[in-house]
Write an enzyme that holds these catalytic residues in place. Structure first.
Site, PDB file in Angstrom:
ATOM      1  N   GLU A 120      43.933  37.481  44.205  1.00 10.26           N
ATOM      2  CA  GLU A 120      44.359  38.858  44.506  1.00 10.26           C
ATOM      3  C   GLU A 120      45.814  38.906  44.973  1.00 10.26           C
ATOM      4  OE1 GLU A 120      42.382  40.650  42.986  1.00 10.26           O
ATOM      5  OE2 GLU A 120      41.322  41.857  44.467  1.00 10.26           O
ATOM      6  N   THR A 168      46.969  48.295  41.988  1.00 11.55           N
ATOM      7  CA  THR A 168      46.711  48.144  43.420  1.00 11.55           C
ATOM      8  C   THR A 168      48.026  47.920  44.160  1.00 11.55           C
ATOM      9  OG1 THR A 168      44.556  47.219  42.879  1.00 11.55           O
ATOM     10  CG2 THR A 168      45.373  46.796  45.100  1.00 11.55           C
TER      11      THR A 168
HETATM   12  N1  ADP Z   1      41.846  38.201  35.181  1.00 19.46           N
HETATM   13  C1  ADP Z   1      42.390  39.390  35.381  1.00 19.46           C
HETATM   14  N2  ADP Z   1      41.647  40.514  35.234  1.00 19.46           N
HETATM   15  C2  ADP Z   1      42.199  41.735  35.419  1.00 19.46           C
HETATM   16  N3  ADP Z   1      43.489  41.955  35.717  1.00 19.46           N
HETATM   17  C3  ADP Z   1      44.286  40.865  35.885  1.00 19.46           C
HETATM   18  C4  ADP Z   1      43.761  39.548  35.723  1.00 19.46           C
HETATM   19  N4  ADP Z   1      44.786  38.674  35.957  1.00 19.46           N
HETATM   20  C5  ADP Z   1      45.880  39.400  36.222  1.00 19.46           C
HETATM   21  N5  ADP Z   1      45.599  40.728  36.175  1.00 19.46           N
HETATM   22  C6  ADP Z   1      46.539  41.826  36.414  1.00 19.46           C
HETATM   23  O1  ADP Z   1      46.121  42.501  37.598  1.00 19.46           O
HETATM   24  C7  ADP Z   1      46.423  43.883  37.506  1.00 19.46           C
HETATM   25  C8  ADP Z   1      45.135  44.653  37.754  1.00 19.46           C
HETATM   26  O2  ADP Z   1      44.721  44.392  39.053  1.00 19.46           O
HETATM   27  P1  ADP Z   1      44.602  45.570  40.101  1.00 19.46           P
HETATM   28  O3  ADP Z   1      45.853  46.384  40.070  1.00 19.46           O
HETATM   29  O4  ADP Z   1      44.196  44.964  41.393  1.00 19.46           O
HETATM   30  O5  ADP Z   1      43.440  46.453  39.481  1.00 19.46           O
HETATM   31  P2  ADP Z   1      41.882  46.401  39.726  1.00 19.46           P
HETATM   32  O6  ADP Z   1      41.638  47.422  40.773  1.00 19.46           O
HETATM   33  O7  ADP Z   1      41.235  46.868  38.469  1.00 19.46           O
HETATM   34  O8  ADP Z   1      41.545  45.023  40.109  1.00 19.46           O
HETATM   35  C9  ADP Z   1      46.944  44.125  36.108  1.00 19.46           C
HETATM   36  O9  ADP Z   1      48.354  44.162  36.173  1.00 19.46           O
HETATM   37  C10 ADP Z   1      46.513  42.894  35.345  1.00 19.46           C
HETATM   38  O10 ADP Z   1      47.360  42.534  34.273  1.00 19.46           O
HETATM   39  N1  LIG Z   2      41.549  47.103  49.897  1.00 23.63           N
HETATM   40  C1  LIG Z   2      42.242  47.100  48.634  1.00 23.63           C
HETATM   41  C2  LIG Z   2      41.215  47.191  47.522  1.00 23.63           C
HETATM   42  C3  LIG Z   2      41.802  47.280  46.145  1.00 23.63           C
HETATM   43  O1  LIG Z   2      40.732  47.403  45.224  1.00 23.63           O
HETATM   44  P1  LIG Z   2      41.003  47.492  43.652  1.00 23.63           P
HETATM   45  O2  LIG Z   2      39.649  47.518  43.030  1.00 23.63           O
HETATM   46  O3  LIG Z   2      41.777  48.737  43.431  1.00 23.63           O
HETATM   47  O4  LIG Z   2      41.778  46.259  43.283  1.00 23.63           O
HETATM   48  C4  LIG Z   2      43.186  48.310  48.605  1.00 23.63           C
HETATM   49  O5  LIG Z   2      42.695  49.402  48.879  1.00 23.63           O
HETATM   50  O6  LIG Z   2      44.374  48.142  48.337  1.00 23.63           O
END
Ligand code: ADP
Ligand SMILES: N[C@@H](CCOP(=O)(O)O)C(=O)O
Length: 293
Positions: A120, A168
């Site tokens: 993350e 995020t």
């Molecule tokens: N294995 C993965 N699965 C999904 N997203 C990934 C992965 N590895 C890297 N990413 C990147 O993480 C970002 C999505 O994560 P995030 O913003 O936390 O969304 P989510 O809430 O869906 O997890 C995108 O930019 C994506 O390219």
């Molecule tokens: N506590 C985090 C949780 C993010 O969850 P996601 O599913 O959007 O990756 C935040 O609120 O930033």
């Protein structure tokens, strides 16, 4: 070879920013790992075109590093990236469980939580555990910097995912740096109510405890149609409605028998705002499951 199904998750649940999370029975990622001299990653499925296959940029790469477990990795995405449904976390959680088994590292599920959270940090800048914990352990989870607790809870859920992306990392920039004592007292009361509701599998208590006056109002502004979708879900019988994770998905906690109507109402409200969306009728469910080895 080891194959693991790792579920989508909904973090925060309103009042539990960076602390609460819940595993959803669907959708899910499926992660397959095989021993290899060098790590390679292949991604297929929903939104695969937006996900880097470079191990330095994919969440599973950080898990490989932490477990010192090089592998040929295939990720079949069921959880769309930038959804608010723990997409990046599902892959990291699945990889942690699969690589621990493949290399016989002998770590417990709880010990895998901080390892998966390293993934993350790659995408959001912060190793928050509130998605990886439920994706690994299942149920409703409470994570602090010290430890994680999980509770099985039978709660029907609808998550409605609009056809827009919110990263995020971007959504963390709108989180206020300070809060008033009144807002903190209200949030603590709501969070405690929600936790009691989860222990009792009581959707009314969970719903009553979801309100959060600090983070959610700022996040909601990033989601076109949020207020109308929330109102429509309540009118259709939802017990509680809030932003799922960092959004744009919106989560409704439902009583038995209400999910179909709530899902339809949320989709209609997004459509009225000119936004395509998809609704998942789901429930709080189990964590990562080894499908094959
Ligand atoms: N294995 C993965 N699965 C999904 N997203 C990934 C992965 N590895 C890297 N990413 C990147 O993480 C970002 C999505 O994560 P995030 O913003 O936390 O969304 P989510 O809430 O869906 O997890 C995108 O930019 C994506 O390219
Ligand atoms: N506590 C985090 C949780 C993010 O969850 P996601 O599913 O959007 O990756 C935040 O609120 O930033």
């Amino acid at each position: 070879m080891v194959t693991v199904r790792a579920p989508a998750t909904s973090a925060n649940l309103g009042s539990g920013f960076d602390v609460f999370g819940a595993a959803l029975s669907r959708p899910a990622d499926v992660v397959t790992v095989e021993k290899a001299a060098e790590t390679t990653i292949e991604v297929t499925g929903v939104g695969a075109q937006y996900i880097p296959e470079d191990p330095e940029k994919n969440t599973v790469g950080a898990v490989v590093e932490a477990l010192d477990a090089p592998a040929r990795i295939h990720i079949d995405k069921g959880v769309r990236p930038a959804s608010g449904l723990g997409s990046s976390a599902a892959s990291a959680a699945g990889a942690a469980v699969a690589l621990n088994r493949l290399y016989d590292r002998g770590l417990s599920r709880s010990e895998l939580v901080p390892i998966a959270a390293e993934g993350e940090a790659v995408v959001s800048g912060v190793a928050h555990s509130d998605n990886v914990a439920p994706s690994i352990l299942g149920g409703f989870t409470v994570t602090t910097t010290e430890e994680t607790h999980s509770v099985d809870a039978a709660i029907p859920i609808v998550v409605c995912l609009p056809d827009v992306a919110v990263s995020t990392r971007d959504a963390r920039r709108v989180v206020p740096e300070t809060a008033s004592m009144d807002a903190l007292v209200e949030t603590v009361g709501n969070a405690a109510t929600l936790a009691v509701g989860m222990c009792r599998s009581d959707p009314d208590l969970v719903g009553a405890g979801m309100n959060d006056p600090i983070v959610t109002p700022e996040r909601a502004r990033l989601i076109t149609g949020y207020d109308d979708v929330r109102r429509a879900a309540f009118d259709a019988g939802a017990a509680g409605v809030t932003v799922s994770g960092a959004g744009p998905a919106i989560i409704s906690v439902c009583r038995d028998g209400d999910r179909r109507g709530v899902a339809a109402a949320m989709l209609d409200a997004f459509a009225d705002a000119g936004i395509d969306a998809r609704a998942y009728q789901t429930r709080i469910g189990q964590g990562s499951v080894v499908l094959d080895e």
